[in-house]
Scaffold this motif. Sequence first.
Motif, PDB file in Angstrom:
ATOM      1  N   VAL A  68       0.886  -1.165   0.000  1.00  0.00           N
ATOM      2  CA  VAL A  68       0.000   0.000   0.000  1.00  0.00           C
ATOM      3  C   VAL A  68       0.922   1.212   0.000  1.00  0.00           C
ATOM      4  CG1 VAL A  68      -1.886   1.215   1.144  1.00  0.00           C
ATOM      5  CG2 VAL A  68      -1.733  -1.289   1.315  1.00  0.00           C
ATOM      6  N   PRO A  69       0.935   2.004  -1.087  1.00  0.00           N
ATOM      7  CA  PRO A  69       1.884   3.120  -1.201  1.00  0.00           C
ATOM      8  C   PRO A  69       1.678   4.201  -0.149  1.00  0.00           C
ATOM      9  CG  PRO A  69       0.951   2.564  -3.348  1.00  0.00           C
ATOM     10  CD  PRO A  69       0.155   1.817  -2.314  1.00  0.00           C
ATOM     11  N   ILE A  70       2.657   5.071  -0.034  1.00  0.00           N
ATOM     12  CA  ILE A  70       2.631   6.167   0.931  1.00  0.00           C
ATOM     13  C   ILE A  70       1.335   6.955   0.797  1.00  0.00           C
ATOM     14  CG2 ILE A  70       3.713   8.374   1.562  1.00  0.00           C
ATOM     15  CD1 ILE A  70       6.410   7.103   0.752  1.00  0.00           C
ATOM     16  N   GLY A  71       0.600   7.039   1.910  1.00  0.00           N
ATOM     17  CA  GLY A  71      -0.606   7.841   1.969  1.00  0.00           C
ATOM     18  C   GLY A  71      -1.825   7.276   1.264  1.00  0.00           C
ATOM     19  N   TRP A  72      -1.734   6.092   0.684  1.00  0.00           N
ATOM     20  CA  TRP A  72      -2.860   5.519  -0.049  1.00  0.00           C
ATOM     21  C   TRP A  72      -3.785   4.766   0.903  1.00  0.00           C
ATOM     22  CZ3 TRP A  72      -2.738   4.016  -5.770  1.00  0.00           C
ATOM     23  CH2 TRP A  72      -2.078   5.006  -6.517  1.00  0.00           C
ATOM     24  N   VAL A  73      -4.930   4.337   0.371  1.00  0.00           N
ATOM     25  CA  VAL A  73      -5.961   3.678   1.171  1.00  0.00           C
ATOM     26  C   VAL A  73      -6.300   2.329   0.546  1.00  0.00           C
ATOM     27  CG1 VAL A  73      -8.329   3.839   2.025  1.00  0.00           C
ATOM     28  CG2 VAL A  73      -6.928   5.910   1.849  1.00  0.00           C
ATOM     29  N   ALA A  74      -6.244   1.267   1.356  1.00  0.00           N
ATOM     30  CA  ALA A  74      -6.708  -0.054   0.921  1.00  0.00           C
ATOM     31  C   ALA A  74      -8.071  -0.273   1.549  1.00  0.00           C
ATOM     32  CB  ALA A  74      -5.738  -1.140   1.374  1.00  0.00           C
ATOM     33  N   VAL A  75      -9.041  -0.703   0.718  1.00  0.00           N
ATOM     34  CA  VAL A  75     -10.402  -0.840   1.223  1.00  0.00           C
ATOM     35  C   VAL A  75     -11.103  -1.996   0.526  1.00  0.00           C
ATOM     36  CG1 VAL A  75     -11.270   0.932  -0.364  1.00  0.00           C
ATOM     37  CG2 VAL A  75     -12.560   0.413   1.717  1.00  0.00           C
ATOM     38  N   GLY A  76     -11.748  -2.870   1.320  1.00  0.00           N
ATOM     39  CA  GLY A  76     -12.581  -3.931   0.777  1.00  0.00           C
ATOM     40  C   GLY A  76     -11.930  -5.296   0.726  1.00  0.00           C
ATOM     41  N   ASP A  77     -12.729  -6.263   0.302  1.00  0.00           N
ATOM     42  CA  ASP A  77     -12.293  -7.651   0.131  1.00  0.00           C
ATOM     43  C   ASP A  77     -12.993  -8.203  -1.104  1.00  0.00           C
ATOM     44  OD1 ASP A  77     -11.437 -10.255   0.336  1.00  0.00           O
ATOM     45  OD2 ASP A  77     -12.668 -10.748   2.081  1.00  0.00           O
ATOM     46  N   PRO A  78     -12.286  -8.302  -2.228  1.00  0.00           N
ATOM     47  CA  PRO A  78     -10.849  -8.066  -2.391  1.00  0.00           C
ATOM     48  C   PRO A  78     -10.506  -6.585  -2.270  1.00  0.00           C
ATOM     49  CG  PRO A  78     -11.849  -8.463  -4.520  1.00  0.00           C
ATOM     50  CD  PRO A  78     -12.926  -8.689  -3.495  1.00  0.00           C
ATOM     51  N   ALA A  79      -9.291  -6.327  -1.826  1.00  0.00           N
ATOM     52  CA  ALA A  79      -8.877  -4.949  -1.557  1.00  0.00           C
ATOM     53  C   ALA A  79      -8.709  -4.159  -2.838  1.00  0.00           C
ATOM     54  CB  ALA A  79      -7.564  -4.955  -0.786  1.00  0.00           C
ATOM     55  N   GLN A  80      -9.224  -2.935  -2.801  1.00  0.00           N
ATOM     56  CA  GLN A  80      -8.888  -1.928  -3.799  1.00  0.00           C
ATOM     57  C   GLN A  80      -7.847  -1.028  -3.138  1.00  0.00           C
ATOM     58  OE1 GLN A  80     -12.341   0.019  -5.770  1.00  0.00           O
ATOM     59  NE2 GLN A  80     -13.517  -1.165  -4.259  1.00  0.00           N
ATOM     60  N   ILE A  81      -6.806  -0.662  -3.862  1.00  0.00           N
ATOM     61  CA  ILE A  81      -5.775   0.216  -3.322  1.00  0.00           C
ATOM     62  C   ILE A  81      -5.848   1.511  -4.117  1.00  0.00           C
ATOM     63  CG2 ILE A  81      -3.318   0.517  -2.869  1.00  0.00           C
ATOM     64  CD1 ILE A  81      -3.156  -2.547  -2.591  1.00  0.00           C
ATOM     65  N   LEU A  82      -6.251   2.588  -3.412  1.00  0.00           N
ATOM     66  CA  LEU A  82      -6.621   3.833  -4.082  1.00  0.00           C
ATOM     67  C   LEU A  82      -5.835   5.009  -3.519  1.00  0.00           C
ATOM     68  CD1 LEU A  82     -10.467   3.195  -3.890  1.00  0.00           C
ATOM     69  CD2 LEU A  82      -9.025   2.897  -5.917  1.00  0.00           C
ATOM     70  N   SER A  83      -5.512   5.954  -4.385  1.00  0.00           N
ATOM     71  CA  SER A  83      -4.858   7.180  -3.931  1.00  0.00           C
ATOM     72  C   SER A  83      -5.871   8.022  -3.161  1.00  0.00           C
ATOM     73  CB  SER A  83      -4.299   7.959  -5.124  1.00  0.00           C
ATOM     74  OG  SER A  83      -5.339   8.300  -6.011  1.00  0.00           O
ATOM     75  N   PRO A  84      -5.417   8.850  -2.231  1.00  0.00           N
ATOM     76  CA  PRO A  84      -6.348   9.576  -1.371  1.00  0.00           C
ATOM     77  C   PRO A  84      -7.223  10.575  -2.111  1.00  0.00           C
ATOM     78  CG  PRO A  84      -4.087  10.269  -0.953  1.00  0.00           C
ATOM     79  CD  PRO A  84      -4.025   9.089  -1.854  1.00  0.00           C
ATOM     80  N   ASP A  85      -6.843  10.973  -3.318  1.00  0.00           N
ATOM     81  CA  ASP A  85      -7.664  11.921  -4.073  1.00  0.00           C
ATOM     82  C   ASP A  85      -8.895  11.255  -4.700  1.00  0.00           C
ATOM     83  OD1 ASP A  85      -5.934  10.501  -5.818  1.00  0.00           O
ATOM     84  OD2 ASP A  85      -6.196  12.026  -7.373  1.00  0.00           O
ATOM     85  N   ARG A  86      -9.014   9.941  -4.565  1.00  0.00           N
ATOM     86  CA  ARG A  86     -10.161   9.212  -5.128  1.00  0.00           C
ATOM     87  C   ARG A  86     -11.206   8.966  -4.034  1.00  0.00           C
ATOM     88  NH1 ARG A  86      -7.311   4.537  -8.565  1.00  0.00           N
ATOM     89  NH2 ARG A  86      -9.484   4.044  -9.085  1.00  0.00           N
ATOM     90  N   HIS A  87     -11.557  10.035  -3.344  1.00  0.00           N
ATOM     91  CA  HIS A  87     -12.428   9.942  -2.180  1.00  0.00           C
ATOM     92  C   HIS A  87     -13.766   9.266  -2.490  1.00  0.00           C
ATOM     93  CE1 HIS A  87     -14.492  10.864   1.520  1.00  0.00           C
ATOM     94  NE2 HIS A  87     -15.482  11.377   0.811  1.00  0.00           N
ATOM     95  N   GLU A  88     -14.384   9.600  -3.596  1.00  0.00           N
ATOM     96  CA  GLU A  88     -15.710   9.035  -3.888  1.00  0.00           C
ATOM     97  C   GLU A  88     -15.647   7.517  -4.030  1.00  0.00           C
ATOM     98  OE1 GLU A  88     -18.478  10.700  -3.526  1.00  0.00           O
ATOM     99  OE2 GLU A  88     -17.230  12.442  -3.046  1.00  0.00           O
TER     100      GLU A  88
END
Length: 199
Positions: free
Chosen positions: A132-152
């Motif tokens: 999970v890169p610096i400052g990014w967000v992993a969410v869900g199962d299976p995980a999505q790994i998203l940059s913080p600017d993808r809030h929606e």
Amino acid sequence: MQFEHLGVRPRIHSEAVIAPTAVISGDVTIGPDCQVLHGAVITAEGGPITLGENVIVMENALIRATVANSVHIGDHVLVGPMASVSGATIAEEVFLATGTRIFNGAKIGARSEVRINAVVHLRTVLPAETVVPIGWVAVGDPAQILSPDRHEEIWAAQRELDFPGYVFGLDRETPDLMVQLTERYGRGLARHANDTQIG
């Protein structure tokens, strides 16, 4: 400092090193060759915490278990300064960098890296060797790994995970959600009033 909480004392291996300003409370088992540094807090709030061998918990990190979500940290894991692990399972050889946040019900696979200030959200599952890169967000199962600017997109996945329902047993649509949440959570935390310092 060590505390008996809810009638359970920490169990710390004789070869572990615990800084005098670290706080270890309740049903906590710490394995051999672990290092818990200054200001770290490891608190079992009704569920157990287990640290394997050669786990390093750095300065001001927080590890918290709940009644619903225990914590297990496998061998050779580094929990960085100011990182937070709440009710999660961490496999062996994982690197949790400075300021990472790991939420209730998350599972992190072996040899994964959660880099500086990254988040692994509620009930998220990371397969082995995930980054999970610096400052990014992993969410869900299976995980999505998203940059913080993808809030929606993060919110769309997070909403389905139901943080207030899963962690606090409250419906997000409750009109006085924060009133009920703080009163309920406060009653649980008030159980520390009867803790006994043992070391």
